[in-house]
Motif scaffolding. Sequence first.
Motif, mmCIF file in Angstrom:
data_model
loop_
_atom_site.group_PDB
_atom_site.id
_atom_site.type_symbol
_atom_site.label_atom_id
_atom_site.label_comp_id
_atom_site.label_asym_id
_atom_site.label_seq_id
_atom_site.Cartn_x
_atom_site.Cartn_y
_atom_site.Cartn_z
ATOM 1 N N UNK A 295 -7.838 16.043 10.637
ATOM 2 C CA UNK A 295 -8.172 14.867 11.443
ATOM 3 C C UNK A 295 -7.695 13.585 10.770
ATOM 4 N N UNK A 296 -7.752 13.537 9.447
ATOM 5 C CA UNK A 296 -7.251 12.379 8.717
ATOM 6 C C UNK A 296 -5.742 12.252 8.900
ATOM 7 N N UNK B 166 -7.127 2.693 8.925
ATOM 8 C CA UNK B 166 -7.571 1.758 9.959
ATOM 9 C C UNK B 166 -7.836 2.455 11.286
ATOM 10 N N UNK B 167 -7.303 3.659 11.435
ATOM 11 C CA UNK B 167 -7.477 4.386 12.690
ATOM 12 C C UNK B 167 -8.635 5.372 12.650
ATOM 13 N N UNK B 168 -9.333 5.446 11.533
ATOM 14 C CA UNK B 168 -10.426 6.411 11.404
ATOM 15 C C UNK B 168 -11.627 5.963 12.227
ATOM 16 N N UNK B 169 -12.108 6.863 13.053
ATOM 17 C CA UNK B 169 -13.245 6.568 13.917
ATOM 18 C C UNK B 169 -14.321 7.647 13.803
ATOM 19 N N UNK C 118 -17.569 2.331 6.564
ATOM 20 C CA UNK C 118 -16.341 1.558 6.361
ATOM 21 C C UNK C 118 -15.966 1.471 4.887
ATOM 22 N N UNK C 119 -16.974 1.374 3.996
ATOM 23 C CA UNK C 119 -16.656 1.241 2.573
ATOM 24 C C UNK C 119 -16.128 2.533 1.964
ATOM 25 N N UNK D 242 -19.928 13.520 7.414
ATOM 26 C CA UNK D 242 -18.891 13.610 8.449
ATOM 27 C C UNK D 242 -18.869 14.998 9.087
ATOM 28 N N UNK D 243 -18.998 16.035 8.268
ATOM 29 C CA UNK D 243 -18.993 17.407 8.804
ATOM 30 C C UNK D 243 -20.213 17.668 9.669
#
Length: 500
Positions: A244-245, A252-255, A261-262, A222-223
């Motif tokens: 950001x989290x 459900x709003x994490x993009x 997803x897991x 992610x970084x």
Amino acid sequence: MKNGERLAAVDLGSNSFRLEISIMHNGHLQRVEYLKETVRQGGGLDADSNLSEEAMERGWQCLARFGERLRDFRPSQVSALATQTLREARNRQAFLNKGQQLLGHPIEVISGQEEARLIYQGVTYLLPRNVQEQRLVIDIGGRSTEVIAGTGRVSLEAVSLPFGSVSWSQRFFAEGKLSAKCFAKAEVAANAIIEEHLGRFSLYPRDHVYGASGTMGAVAQALSQLGGEKQIITREGVERLKAMLIEAQHIDNLQFAGLRDDRKPVIGGGISILLALMNMFGMERMQISEGALRQGALLDLVQRDDHDAKRRDIRQNSVASLIQRFGYDRAQGERIASVGQAIWTALNPHGQWSDDDLQTLQWAGQLHEIGVSIAYERFHHHGAYILHYGDCPGFLPSERERLANLIVGHRGKLKKVAAAIEQDASFAYQLMCLRLAVLLCNARKDPQLQALQWALQKDGSVAVSVSRDWTLSHPQSYYLLQEEASTWEKMPIHLSISVD
């Protein structure tokens, strides 16, 4: 171990089950297949620490698929290890009984300390060989977190902490909520646990810190997508990710690009633990390692199978450490091991029993009196207790159990180990050899082995013939030998004595 020989490691983690298959290539392990399934078994523990039927079924289905891939592997080629979730689960045996059938291989539930050792071994195997580099390795799992310090490839200090990305997400980020208040509570709770162990790592610098396994990889990915260095985690970057989290408010709003997803349902717990560790240990950055528990397990398989590597077998070091800490009469221990080996070899002319069985017998001989350090009365029980609960790096739980049974059964009646004798013929012969060695060395002198002849009969019984002169010059040993024969009369294998 020959080039091209396959080895497999199965890691039954709290979040994911993994299968890694490697081959030996010019003395090194080379991955040829890697399978991972998000089982999230750790999320299936209820308030009474029982696995739900759904969690067990998810695990069984995965093990059935892994088992199909491992169908033609020999037992010596596979290491299947379970960690924190099955350490906690009160109904783990129900899961293991069916799981082992589906996998086709035994599954060992290892201790937190053993997990930490294997993680360090796996991580450092894939790092440059630098025998002087002081390293700190951190692995955030689903329900436990391991912190290990060492120099080069030798681990020196380790702790397994009772929290992970799954358990912390369940506890502090219920229903997927991501708030500043949730993070604050999660970090404070983690800090309280970490603080207790900080002093053990005060002497180790934070210059070379390595992160292993899923949470670390997910954060680094992610970084990297946010412009950070590849395979590097910084404290500043993790704080940015946390912000950001919190802004997203819910999983459900994490993009985030690079966040699978897991991984989303457990990212809150993972990030809060990672920040607590970095803050408490004073770490500004860490490097992601490709190595993990699986590689450590594969290396153990190599050491156990490769005769050139046996001298590096960590179990040898564990036995030496136990002797140093609890040893009573080292010369007697070596004597028992030697005599036991001589009897075993005489009964095993065609090599029907393995070298590993002989090695276990020798270790039992060396360790049979360690319980005397606690008290002479019932010392064989004390020795078994040390093997059960002491620090024995490298030994699987089943191996510790076997050694403990040999030690507790080496004297006295056989009733206490009757079940093990009936279930495992090789154990029965190991125990008989050990008991015979102990009685023949009762005077703490080398016995006249040339006066005794050993033979394994077609019905599986053991026959010993002794000379008439020996019975006259060693009346005490002859009496003990006759008593030993009587002891085995109600067991599946018998001992008979004849005098020439």
